[in-house]
Design a protein around this motif. Structure first.
Motif, PDB file in Angstrom:
ATOM      1  N   PRO A  51       0.790  -1.230   0.000  1.00 54.23           N
ATOM      2  CA  PRO A  51       0.000   0.000   0.000  1.00 54.23           C
ATOM      3  C   PRO A  51       0.822   1.279   0.000  1.00 54.23           C
ATOM      4  O   PRO A  51       0.264   2.367  -0.144  1.00 54.23           O
ATOM      5  N   TYR A  52       2.145   1.163   0.135  1.00 55.07           N
ATOM      6  CA  TYR A  52       2.974   2.344   0.304  1.00 55.07           C
ATOM      7  C   TYR A  52       3.848   2.662  -0.902  1.00 55.07           C
ATOM      8  O   TYR A  52       4.099   3.828  -1.196  1.00 55.07           O
ATOM      9  N   LEU A  53       4.343   1.628  -1.590  1.00 53.64           N
ATOM     10  CA  LEU A  53       5.289   1.837  -2.676  1.00 53.64           C
ATOM     11  C   LEU A  53       4.769   1.209  -3.962  1.00 53.64           C
ATOM     12  O   LEU A  53       4.089   0.194  -3.944  1.00 53.64           O
ATOM     13  N   MET A  54       5.120   1.829  -5.097  1.00 60.13           N
ATOM     14  CA  MET A  54       4.718   1.354  -6.421  1.00 60.13           C
ATOM     15  C   MET A  54       3.200   1.196  -6.518  1.00 60.13           C
ATOM     16  O   MET A  54       2.679   0.122  -6.809  1.00 60.13           O
ATOM     17  N   THR A  55       2.495   2.280  -6.283  1.00 60.54           N
ATOM     18  CA  THR A  55       1.031   2.247  -6.273  1.00 60.54           C
ATOM     19  C   THR A  55       0.419   2.788  -7.562  1.00 60.54           C
ATOM     20  O   THR A  55      -0.796   2.956  -7.638  1.00 60.54           O
ATOM     21  N   GLY A  56       1.246   3.034  -8.587  1.00 58.40           N
ATOM     22  CA  GLY A  56       0.737   3.551  -9.851  1.00 58.40           C
ATOM     23  C   GLY A  56       0.296   2.440 -10.781  1.00 58.40           C
ATOM     24  O   GLY A  56       0.013   1.307 -10.365  1.00 58.40           O
ATOM     25  N   LEU A  57       0.272   2.754 -12.072  1.00 54.94           N
ATOM     26  CA  LEU A  57      -0.223   1.823 -13.079  1.00 54.94           C
ATOM     27  C   LEU A  57       0.883   1.110 -13.837  1.00 54.94           C
ATOM     28  O   LEU A  57       0.595   0.284 -14.706  1.00 54.94           O
ATOM     29  N   ASP A  58       2.157   1.423 -13.532  1.00 54.74           N
ATOM     30  CA  ASP A  58       3.256   0.849 -14.291  1.00 54.74           C
ATOM     31  C   ASP A  58       4.086  -0.150 -13.496  1.00 54.74           C
ATOM     32  O   ASP A  58       5.082  -0.685 -13.998  1.00 54.74           O
ATOM     33  N   ASN A  59       3.687  -0.438 -12.266  1.00 60.67           N
ATOM     34  CA  ASN A  59       4.419  -1.406 -11.445  1.00 60.67           C
ATOM     35  C   ASN A  59       3.537  -1.786 -10.268  1.00 60.67           C
ATOM     36  O   ASN A  59       2.669  -1.006  -9.852  1.00 60.67           O
ATOM     37  N   MET A  60       3.737  -2.978  -9.753  1.00 56.85           N
ATOM     38  CA  MET A  60       3.025  -3.426  -8.556  1.00 56.85           C
ATOM     39  C   MET A  60       3.979  -4.298  -7.747  1.00 56.85           C
ATOM     40  O   MET A  60       4.665  -5.154  -8.302  1.00 56.85           O
ATOM     41  N   TRP A  61       4.007  -4.073  -6.442  1.00 62.05           N
ATOM     42  CA  TRP A  61       4.723  -4.947  -5.534  1.00 62.05           C
ATOM     43  C   TRP A  61       3.686  -5.742  -4.754  1.00 62.05           C
ATOM     44  O   TRP A  61       2.793  -5.169  -4.111  1.00 62.05           O
ATOM     45  N   HIS A  70       7.922  -8.360  -7.517  1.00 62.03           N
ATOM     46  CA  HIS A  70       7.946  -7.056  -8.168  1.00 62.03           C
ATOM     47  C   HIS A  70       7.498  -7.269  -9.603  1.00 62.03           C
ATOM     48  O   HIS A  70       8.051  -8.119 -10.314  1.00 62.03           O
ATOM     49  N   LEU A  71       6.511  -6.483 -10.038  1.00 58.02           N
ATOM     50  CA  LEU A  71       5.818  -6.747 -11.296  1.00 58.02           C
ATOM     51  C   LEU A  71       5.723  -5.482 -12.143  1.00 58.02           C
ATOM     52  O   LEU A  71       4.637  -4.926 -12.362  1.00 58.02           O
ATOM     53  N   PRO A  72       6.858  -4.995 -12.667  1.00 61.26           N
ATOM     54  CA  PRO A  72       6.813  -3.802 -13.527  1.00 61.26           C
ATOM     55  C   PRO A  72       6.202  -4.131 -14.886  1.00 61.26           C
ATOM     56  O   PRO A  72       6.282  -5.271 -15.367  1.00 61.26           O
ATOM     57  N   THR A  73       5.598  -3.135 -15.500  1.00 62.48           N
ATOM     58  CA  THR A  73       4.979  -3.328 -16.810  1.00 62.48           C
ATOM     59  C   THR A  73       6.053  -3.438 -17.892  1.00 62.48           C
ATOM     60  O   THR A  73       6.996  -2.655 -17.932  1.00 62.48           O
TER      61      THR A  73
END
Length: 294
Positions: A51-61, A70-73
């Motif tokens: 909930p704190y880091l990489m909360t945008g649309l181009d990456n998800m932790w 770690h799941l970057p686009t």
């Protein structure tokens, strides 16, 4: 001191010793579609989006106990092996996996029950093996990533063992026909030989933290193995070699952090996927990553 009585120790002290690697923090895999990744990792596997880091649309932790995906686009990356997970409730897991089908039709998504685990395939072909907690196999892990298994060519295990022993300083031992490298408490990299043809390495990586951060860097640099210098707290290498002859045995990027890295052992939020708006109990939203005391 002379005259002091010998104290008998009833414990196996060696079993509590870690090597130089003290953290298996994440496995990094690019994904082409964040919505499908959410359906798989969060809805299907029941993990928790950081909930704190990489909360945008181009990456998800995605948090799994003390570790993460770690799941970057980007173009899909597929680990040459299997990521092992532990989750506390097989019945709930199967319910989640069935529910996720509605979003994952037309992809490589699949799952199958087996004795002692559930084999799951992500929309792009990554293999996940999900176990229930088992103190004999996985220590006190109640939720987490006890191993990352990597498929390697026949005849490479002894050289890989020498690489981790002599260069990395991580204990390695053969067990059940595979090489188990201790990289954190109750967490291993597992190397298993296979005759099956393997795809070319596509750049996916794992992240470890080293106590002797500088010492290992010097050994790797002396052999020309450092692939990237990220910061004062972090470097990377890709090639695993046999220290006896320098022969390359396998490739997988290792992102190496120091114990002074700002993200070292950062506490991770893990939700209880059994809780929903329809099945809610105050105070039970979080899920502890460790088995409760006996």
């Amino acid at each position: 001191m002379d005259g002091m009585a010998k104290v008998d120790c009833p414990f196996n002290r060696a079993s509590e010793t870690l090597g130089n690697s003290v953290e298996l923090q994440h496995v990094n895999l690019r994904v082409p579609d964040q919505a499908l990744a959410t359906a798989f990792y969060i809805t299907g596997l029941g993990l928790t989006r950081d909930p704190y880091l990489m909360t945008g649309l181009d990456n998800m932790w995605a948090n799994a106990g003390v570790s993460q995906f770690h799941l970057p686009t980007g173009p899909a990356q597929v680990l040459r092996g299997v990521v092992g997970l532990v989750t506390p409730n097989r019945e709930l897991l199967l319910h989640q996996l069935h529910r996720a089908r509605r979003w994952l039709e037309g992809t490589r998504y699949a799952f199958a029950e087996a004795e002692g685990h559930v084999d799951v395939t992500c929309p792009w072909g990554n293999r996940i093996r999900v176990h229930e907690p088992d103190a004999a196999r996985f220590g006190r892990i109640h939720l987490g990533m006890p191993y990352v298994q990597l498929d390697v060519a026949p005849g490479t295990l002894h050289g890989i063992a020498r690489f981790y022993d002599q260069i990395i300083g991580a204990p390695a031992a053969m067990r059940d026909g595979a090489l188990h490298v201790l990289v954190a408490a109750s967490q291993h990299l597992v190397y298993r030989e296979t005759d099956a043809p393997q795809p070319e390495y596509d750049g996916h990586h794992i992240q470890l933290a080293f106590a002797d951060f500088g010492g290992v860097h010097a050994k790797l640099a002396g052999r020309g193995l450092i692939s990237r210098e990220d910061s004062e707290h972090q470097y990377r290498f890709i090639d695993l070699i046999d220290p006896e002859d320098g022969r390359r045995l396998f490739q997988v990027e290792h992102e190496i952090r120091s114990m002074t890295h700002p993200l070292f052992r950062r506490p991770l939020v893990n939700r209880n996927p059994a809780i929903s708006n329809n099945l809610y109990a105050p105070g039970h939203e979080a899920l502890a990553p460790a088995i409760p005391p006996a």
